[in-house]
Design a protein around this motif. Structure first.
Motif, PDB file in Angstrom:
ATOM      1  N   ARG A  31     -41.767 -18.284  -0.108  1.00  0.00           N
ATOM      2  CA  ARG A  31     -41.981 -17.149  -0.999  1.00  0.00           C
ATOM      3  C   ARG A  31     -43.319 -16.513  -0.656  1.00  0.00           C
ATOM      4  O   ARG A  31     -44.291 -17.207  -0.352  1.00  0.00           O
ATOM      5  CB  ARG A  31     -41.992 -17.616  -2.454  1.00  0.00           C
ATOM      6  CG  ARG A  31     -40.784 -18.451  -2.831  1.00  0.00           C
ATOM      7  CD  ARG A  31     -40.945 -19.082  -4.206  1.00  0.00           C
ATOM      8  NE  ARG A  31     -41.082 -18.043  -5.224  1.00  0.00           N
ATOM      9  CZ  ARG A  31     -41.978 -18.083  -6.199  1.00  0.00           C
ATOM     10  NH1 ARG A  31     -42.819 -19.076  -6.282  1.00  0.00           N
ATOM     11  NH2 ARG A  31     -42.030 -17.111  -7.075  1.00  0.00           N
TER      12      ARG A  31
ATOM     13  N   GLY B 267     -38.386 -16.196 -12.333  1.00  0.00           N
ATOM     14  CA  GLY B 267     -38.777 -15.703 -11.017  1.00  0.00           C
ATOM     15  C   GLY B 267     -37.674 -15.865  -9.979  1.00  0.00           C
ATOM     16  O   GLY B 267     -37.704 -15.243  -8.915  1.00  0.00           O
TER      17      GLY B 267
ATOM     18  N   ALA C 110     -49.104 -23.633  -3.614  1.00  0.00           N
ATOM     19  CA  ALA C 110     -50.310 -22.976  -3.114  1.00  0.00           C
ATOM     20  C   ALA C 110     -51.543 -23.789  -3.481  1.00  0.00           C
ATOM     21  O   ALA C 110     -52.511 -23.865  -2.710  1.00  0.00           O
ATOM     22  CB  ALA C 110     -50.420 -21.567  -3.699  1.00  0.00           C
TER      23      ALA C 110
ATOM     24  N   GLY D  53     -42.431 -24.405  -7.024  1.00  0.00           N
ATOM     25  CA  GLY D  53     -43.234 -23.560  -7.909  1.00  0.00           C
ATOM     26  C   GLY D  53     -44.576 -23.151  -7.339  1.00  0.00           C
ATOM     27  O   GLY D  53     -44.849 -23.334  -6.147  1.00  0.00           O
ATOM     28  N   LYS D  54     -45.422 -22.619  -8.210  1.00  0.00           N
ATOM     29  CA  LYS D  54     -46.712 -22.103  -7.767  1.00  0.00           C
ATOM     30  C   LYS D  54     -47.696 -23.214  -7.432  1.00  0.00           C
ATOM     31  O   LYS D  54     -48.768 -22.961  -6.889  1.00  0.00           O
ATOM     32  CB  LYS D  54     -47.303 -21.179  -8.823  1.00  0.00           C
ATOM     33  CG  LYS D  54     -47.523 -21.793 -10.188  1.00  0.00           C
ATOM     34  CD  LYS D  54     -48.098 -20.731 -11.119  1.00  0.00           C
ATOM     35  CE  LYS D  54     -48.137 -21.207 -12.565  1.00  0.00           C
ATOM     36  NZ  LYS D  54     -46.811 -21.432 -13.134  1.00  0.00           N
TER      37      LYS D  54
ATOM     38  N   GLU E 186     -49.710 -15.540  -0.515  1.00  0.00           N
ATOM     39  CA  GLU E 186     -50.779 -14.847  -1.233  1.00  0.00           C
ATOM     40  C   GLU E 186     -51.679 -15.832  -1.954  1.00  0.00           C
ATOM     41  O   GLU E 186     -52.905 -15.722  -1.934  1.00  0.00           O
ATOM     42  CB  GLU E 186     -50.178 -13.907  -2.286  1.00  0.00           C
ATOM     43  CG  GLU E 186     -49.773 -12.559  -1.752  1.00  0.00           C
ATOM     44  CD  GLU E 186     -48.931 -11.802  -2.773  1.00  0.00           C
ATOM     45  OE1 GLU E 186     -49.039 -12.115  -3.984  1.00  0.00           O
ATOM     46  OE2 GLU E 186     -48.157 -10.935  -2.371  1.00  0.00           O
ATOM     47  N   GLY E 187     -51.045 -16.802  -2.612  1.00  0.00           N
ATOM     48  CA  GLY E 187     -51.811 -17.727  -3.437  1.00  0.00           C
ATOM     49  C   GLY E 187     -52.659 -18.673  -2.620  1.00  0.00           C
ATOM     50  O   GLY E 187     -53.796 -18.956  -2.974  1.00  0.00           O
TER      51      GLY E 187
ATOM     52  N   GLU F 153     -45.357 -15.225  -2.549  1.00  0.00           N
ATOM     53  CA  GLU F 153     -46.383 -15.610  -3.521  1.00  0.00           C
ATOM     54  C   GLU F 153     -47.160 -16.829  -3.042  1.00  0.00           C
ATOM     55  O   GLU F 153     -48.335 -16.996  -3.357  1.00  0.00           O
ATOM     56  CB  GLU F 153     -45.754 -15.917  -4.890  1.00  0.00           C
ATOM     57  CG  GLU F 153     -45.306 -14.693  -5.670  1.00  0.00           C
ATOM     58  CD  GLU F 153     -43.943 -14.179  -5.218  1.00  0.00           C
ATOM     59  OE1 GLU F 153     -43.292 -14.845  -4.391  1.00  0.00           O
ATOM     60  OE2 GLU F 153     -43.552 -13.091  -5.692  1.00  0.00           O
ATOM     61  N   PHE F 154     -46.483 -17.692  -2.280  1.00  0.00           N
ATOM     62  CA  PHE F 154     -47.173 -18.873  -1.762  1.00  0.00           C
ATOM     63  C   PHE F 154     -48.257 -18.452  -0.774  1.00  0.00           C
ATOM     64  O   PHE F 154     -49.389 -18.923  -0.830  1.00  0.00           O
ATOM     65  CB  PHE F 154     -46.169 -19.821  -1.085  1.00  0.00           C
ATOM     66  CG  PHE F 154     -46.823 -20.913  -0.283  1.00  0.00           C
ATOM     67  CD1 PHE F 154     -47.380 -22.004  -0.916  1.00  0.00           C
ATOM     68  CD2 PHE F 154     -46.905 -20.822   1.103  1.00  0.00           C
ATOM     69  CE1 PHE F 154     -48.009 -23.003  -0.182  1.00  0.00           C
ATOM     70  CE2 PHE F 154     -47.524 -21.816   1.845  1.00  0.00           C
ATOM     71  CZ  PHE F 154     -48.079 -22.908   1.200  1.00  0.00           C
TER      72      PHE F 154
END
Lengths: 394, 335, 256, 292
Positions: free
Chosen positions: A266, A54, A243, A239-240, A271-272, A268-269
């Motif tokens: 990021r 990623g 979140a 990392g993920k 969103e998550g 994605e954070f």
């Protein structure tokens, strides 16, 4: 006897094959010699697969974009730039082989990479032996703390970000902090520096918890932290799991402010974590909100231009990793343009070290014989998540 | 007459020719990258020789061999880099420590079979992974252990890729010869008997418990030896190298090569190790194709594994026997 | 002279008493048979004698030494070798290799010597292969020396297992239903083979269902029924024993 | 530590434990009918979450996307068994296990190609504030996970004990030959158990995605934990799988509570090894005697 025969047949085939290949490889190299105005050859060791896929993917996107732009404009010194990409699969050993290949078979002038700190450190012996400069996109402090004249770095290392973050916390009156970090290299590095610098910054660490990359629930760690009643929770990971920490805090009804690391910048954070991301703060360079540079400044134009082109090419705005790769590539290209006389790995290294006032995405780079990171706290700002996007936290 | 002599002549001539060619490579080329890649193959071949003994011949699965490689690598790396211990002593220490680790893991695992043994060894690998990260004074944690010196014996320093290649393959050839000898003599037969029928082995007077611990320790020790050589070859080690995925890949190599064979797993090991570098070893591929191969490497490896096992369940060894026209034998078939 | 002496041996599995207070002797140089209907406890008794199961009570002594607590491979080293009702051959190894494994306790090569193929190892290996050839000829399986056990005909598998047991140089051979699945000709060969082994000085205790073979070769018979010894004596007496006839008739009533 | 905190640790353990249990159920189902460990089980978990996200992105309402993902993953499971495992059904377990490892590599890598390397989010099934119970707060999604686990166990227990298919599966677990003699189509039973196992894995993946997000690489860890849970409980029976999962989850969260968050995985593994060494058949497994 029979088995020994078979075994050795295998070995013979292997050896013959490699000898053949070796011959071909040499032939190939011979052919590429002696061509005039040949392109500058640059190597890139990226984690395109494995854990850091990623990160490595946007990095490759950024380099490809910039290489195409520069070549379309006629290259540097009238010579094009050719980039050779190698995937290290987020594996140090593969990174070593990749670096060896770039040096031996592709005769590169410099190596951009690696994506991760471990891979960056692993290829050091290859770099040292060939005398090729390396510009790393890994954020580990060790990359430039463990000084090597050949190794440069573009991200803001924890050594710079941590004191800035601690200062920002102190300025906001958040002096009792709980620390949660992951057990990866990035998290451990951050953890150690935070613990070391806290007292000097007037901050007290009242709880320390870790999480493993891949963990899916942090309520246990947060319950421990809750018991310590901190003013703020400082989270250091990339990392993920970030979140999940934010959401678990919301679940536990914790109103304690959550402050993170640049690795959390990021989308994605956001969103998550959804609603739990609101109010989350972290320090990073100005690229996320270029207006922070001041809209009529040079850095603003550079960042805005990159963001526009990247978004157009890939349909998504660049993240900070794309920015680090842009900077790494820019550092090399800029130095190529300044080399006087023959461009060799050695002269290129010297030119990189003389980089001064180079406006990139992560900040304005000025390397010296003792500083191969080239950034200062001035390049950082504190962000806050509001309405699903990043705003400056004044 | 000549017809009967051929296999014998080949059997005598091949080892010499093979070693000759293998050790001639450095004279044919000076491509350091090639040496690096072939050194990796040699290191994996060493591990595979030990794992083939344990899994392919004795039938005891281990999903923890990467951890033994790690024990060897960290022992050698720490002793040479941080303690200034002579290289040869550090390599022996790494080998012995990994062997002792294997022995200690084997004792409580004696009663376990199949999936349970797989779980126990897998758990061991995961625990060791945590320790490699957390024992930072020794292992350097996630940042890894750097500055591990090259192999040296006395004042003689093996610091060139070609020298390293010769060193690693020299050790690999010796290990292969020794394991091949073991397989053909009493302990090897006892291992294959254990694999075939533990009851039968017991009834033949084989102390299966002791045999299992011995083979486990030996196999772990060989893995540790490869690890120690890895540390001095690469000069840098970090925990992610000795992960469960590596253990799984090692087991896959043995299965794809064929249980009860040494040549098969060695071939499978060479193929699977070279696969990621295929683009670089086969000249004339376009850059786009190279990028594509790198991007799809995991898919290709996975498919190759499935296809080999679908069409040659006995692995490469069985495939080789079929192609070689040897009459159909049991899946073992090693003489 | 008594070679094996079993004293009051018992074994329970849960509520079931598989072997119940059984005692008997096996005299050196004889062939003794152990018979009984299905489920009489014969195989369990074998397992108790050879260390594969631990008795709950009783003792076994072999040539004067107590076998109690000895593990299977130790029992073999004392001189007591066995075969299995379901043959336990090493399917992927050849006939000769199977028998070579039986030489394990009498050979000395360890990992180190084997790896280096010392001269002593080679000599030992050569001698062992010679003896294996002899044993294969003894049981009449020499043409399968190079055939993987998986491809050996059923009848020969039992012979291979006997050869493997003999390879351990036993004083007492325990055979678990050696004639099961053999045709008449093969059974006759087996009988000859057993006598030859006995004549070589090896005592035999055999569990067998084939009454023809039992009456033919054995000098003495022990009869078990539901874990208990119900009779013991020479074949002619056993054939007339009322308890034995009843036990077997009962079985026929069930299985007929 | 007060009781509310302790309860929170227990809730955390049971939440992770339920996820491990769902994956473990898949392991146990395949093991029962084939005797092999399916190393691709974790990838079914991954596919469940990823395909559901893809469905939502394609505009499907969440329940349909979730259902479609479970069905699709189940079909992938069936297909995988049919194409890659059935032809080698008679090979030893190690060959089949390595095929499943190959399958997991392919699935994981294909997922990266299809969905990219970044983590993806799935909306919660029933949004809302967490439920507070005796001082411990529990996310609504966790209730879904618990509910689905219970439904899965009840359904599987019913399937095993009351239906013809379940009896066929149990017969297969004892002996394929015997099952064939009883007139059972063992090939079909094996294929169905793969489908069911994939569906269970996917169900776990879908249920967890709203809490944790999902990514192409979440399968390995899920598979590892599920395998550990299945072994801990005792292979081959659904209740044991669930107990194994919950115990493993609790071990981890209580390690955080009383010992150290850094070593929580190592501690739970040490306990697992201890159980394995002292009681190889697992906590609830029946010891299987080897017949001489």
């Amino acid at each position: 006897m029979k088995m020994r025969g078979r075994l050795l047949t295998v070995v013979v085939v292997l050896a013959l094959g490699s000898a053949l290949v070796a011959g071909c490889a040499q032939g190939k190299r011979g052919a590429s010699d002696g061509t005039s105005a040949k392109p500058y050859r640059i190597g890139a060791v990226l984690s395109l697969t494995g854990t850091y896929a990623g990160l490595g993917t946007p990095e490759q996107n950024a380099i490809k974009l910039e290489a195409a732009r520069i070549n379309a404009a006629g290259g540097i010194n009238g010579r094009l730039i050719e980039v050779f990409y190698e995937d290290d699969g987020t594996d140090p050993a593969k990174a070593v082989a990749a670096a060896a290949r770039l040096i031996e078979q592709e005769d590169v002038l410099a190596i951009i990479g690696a994506t991760g700190t471990g891979q960056t450190m692993a290829i050091r012996s290859e770099i040292a032996r060939a005398g090729v400069p390396q510009v790393s996109m890994a954020g580990g402090s060790v990359v430039t703390d463990d000084f090597d004249p050949l190794v440069f770095q573009t991200p803001w290392p924890n050594r710079i970000v941590v004191p800035f973050t601690l200062k920002a916390l102190k300025a906001r009156g958040l002096t009792k902090i709980a620390l949660i970090s992951d057990t990866s290299g990035y998290g451990t590095d951050g953890h150690d520096i935070i613990v070391k610098e806290a007292a000097a910054a007037g901050i007290e660490v009242v709880a320390e918890q870790t999480l493993n990359p891949g963990d899916t629930d942090m309520t246990a760690q947060l319950t421990k932290i809750k018991g310590a009643a901190p003013d703020a929770i400082l989270m250091w990971n990339a990392g993920k799991e970030a979140a999940i920490v934010a959401k678990n805090m919301q679940q536990l009804g914790m109103k304690t402010p959550l402050v993170g690391s640049p690795g959390n910048g990021r989308k994605e954070f956001i969103e998550g974590a959804g609603a739990a991301a609101e109010g989350f703060r972290f320090a990073a360079g100005k690229v996320l909100v270029p207006a922070a540079y001041g809209t009529d400044s040079e850095p603003y134009k550079v960042a805005n231009d990159f963001i526009t082109r990247y978004t157009k090419a890939y349909g998504t705005p660049p993240d900070i990793f794309a920015g680090h790769a842009y900077d790494a590539f820019l550092v090399v290209v800029d130095a190529l343009g300044r080399v006087e006389g023959d461009v060799t790995p050695g002269s290129l290294r010297d030119a990189i070290e003389k980089t001064s006032g180079l406006v990139g995405i992560g900040g304005t780079f000025s390397y010296s014989a003792t500083d191969h990171n080239g950034l200062t706290m001035e390049e950082l700002v504190l962000y806050r998540v509001a309405d699903k996007t990043w705003v400056l936290d004044q | 007459m000549a017809r009967f002599l051929t296999p014998r002549i080949l059997g005598r001539a091949l080892p010499v020719v093979a070693c000759g060619v293998l050790f001639l490579v450095p004279m044919l080329t000076d491509d350091r990258y090639l040496f690096k890649v072939l050194t990796f193959v040699g290191l994996n071949v060493i591990v595979i020789a030990g794992l083939a003994l344990l899994f392919g011949f004795a039938g005891q699965i281990s999903l923890g061999h990467a951890a033994f490689v790690g024990i060897g690598a960290y022992t050698c790396g720490y002793l040479t880099a941080a303690r200034g211990v002579p290289w040869i002593v550090a390599v022996i220490a790494g080998t012995v420590l990994a062997g002792v680790g294997g022995f200690l893991l084997a004792i409580p695992s004696l009663r376990l079979k199949g999936h349970y043994l797989a779980m126990a060894t897998l758990g061991f690998n995961e625990i060791m992974s945590v320790l490699f990260v957390e024992l930072r004074p020794v292992t350097g944690g996630n940042d890894g252990l750097r500055g591990i010196p090259f192999a040296s014996i006395g004042a003689w320093k093996i610091d060139t890729p070609a020298g390293n290649y010769l060193l690693v393959w020299g050790v690999a050839v010796v290990v292969l010869l020794l394991t091949a000898n073991i397989i053909r003599t009493r302990p090897g037969r006892a291992m294959r008997a254990l694999h075939g029928s533990e009851l039968g082995a017991l009834a033949s007077g084989v102390d299966t418990g002791r045999l299992k611990t011995e083979v486990f320790a030996l196999s772990a020790g060989i893995a540790g030896l490869a690890g120690a050589l890895y540390a001095s070859s690469v000069g840098f080690i970090s925990p992610s190298t000795f992960s469960l995925e590596f253990s799984v890949l090692l087991i896959a190599m043995v299965v794809i090569g064929g249980a009860g064979s040494l040549a098969g797993p060695v071939a499978a090991c060479a193929l699977l190790t070279l696969l990621p570098y295929a683009d670089a070893l086969i000249p004339g591929l376009s850059k786009e194709l190279i990028a594509l191969i790198q991007d799809w490497e995991a898919d290709i490896s996975g498919f190759v594994m499935i296809l080999v096992l679908l069409f040659a369940p006995g692995g490469l060894a069985a495939l080789g026997r079929r192609l070689g026209g040897t009459s159909a034998r049991g899946a073992g078939g090693v003489q | 002279m008594s070679l094996l002496s079993v004293r009051g041996i018992s074994k329970r599995f849960g509520g079931l008493t598989a072997v119940d207070d059984v005692s008997f002797e096996v005299f050196e140089g004889t062939i003794k048979a152990l018979i009984g209907p299905n489920g009489a406890g014969k195989s369990t008794l074998f397992n108790l004698l050879t260390g594969f199961e631990r008795p709950d009570a009783g003792s076994v002594s072999f040539g004067g030494t107590a076998l109690g607590g000895k593990r299977p491979h130790e029992v073999v080293r004392v001189g007591l070798a066995r075969t299995f009702q379901n043959t336990q051959l090493f399917e992927e190894m050849t006939g000769a290799e199977n028998v070579l494994v039986g030489m394990h306790p009498t050979m000395r090569t360890g990992f180190m010597a084997g790896a280096l193929r010392l001269p002593s190892t080679r000599a030992e290996e050569r001698d062992a292969r010679e003896r294996v050839g002899h044993l294969l000829r003894l049981v009449g399986a020499d043409q399968y020396a190079d055939t993987p056990a998986a491809d050996v005909p059923h009848g020969v598998r039992r012979l291979l297992e006997i050869a493997r047991a003999l390879a351990t140089s036993p004083r007492l051979l325990l055979l678990d239903e050696p004639a099961a699945g053999l045709n008449n000709a093969e059974t006759r060969t087996l009988a000859t083979c057993l006598r030859r082994i006995r004549d070589d000085g090896i005592t035999i205790l055999v569990v067998e269902h084939d009454m023809g073979l039992v009456m033919d070769v054995s000098e003495e018979i022990v009869v078990l029924d539901r874990g208990r010894k119900i009779a013991e004596g020479p074949p002619l007496l056993i054939q007339k024993d009322a308890a034995v006839i009843e036990a077997y008739l009962g079985e026929e009533a069930v299985y007929a | 530590m007060n009781s509310a905190e302790l309860l929170q640790f227990v809730a955390s353990g049971l939440q992770n434990g339920a996820v491990y249990a769902l994956v473990a159920l898949g392991f146990t189902l395949v093991y029962a009918s084939t005797g092999i460990i399916n190393f691709a089980q974790g990838e079914f978990f991954m596919l469940g979450g990823m395909l559901a996200v893809a469905g939502v992105r394609a505009g499907l309402p969440l329940p349909f996307a979730a259902l479609a993902s479970v069905v699709l993953t189940a079909s992938i499971g069936l297909l995988f068994e049919r194409v890659a495992l059935r032809p080698r059904r008679d090979s030893g377990p190690t060959v089949l296990i390595i095929i499943t490892i190959g399958g997991s590599m392919v699935m994981k890598s294909l997922a990266r190609h299809a969905f990219g390397p970044n983590e993806l989010s799935l909306p919660p099934f029933s949004p809302g504030v967490p439920i507070v119970f005796a001082g411990a707060s529990i996310d609504r999604q966790v209730l879904w996970i618990w509910g689905l686990t219970i439904v899965a166990v009840v359904a599987l227990t019913f399937l095993y004990s009351k239906t013809k298919l379940g009896r066929a599966m149990r017969a297969c677990s004892l002996s394929h030959d015997a099952a064939r003699l009883m007139g059972i189509d063992t090939a079909r039973v094996v294929m169905i158990s793969f489908g069911l196992a994939a569906a269970l894995g996917a169900l776990g993946g879908v249920a967890v995605a709203p809490l944790t997000q999902t990514a192409f690489d979440v399968g390995s860890r899920a598979g590892l934990k599920g395998f550990a849970a299945a072994i801990l409980g005792g292979l081959g029976n659904p209740i044991a799988a669930v107990v194994g999962g919950l115990v493993l989850g609790l071990l981890e969260s209580l390690s955080v509570a009383f010992i150290s968050s850094t070593y929580k995985d190592a501690i739970s593994l040490v306990v697992l090894l201890a159980v394995l060494f002292l009681r190889p058949q697992g906590l609830l497994g029946k010891s299987r005697r080897e017949k001489v």
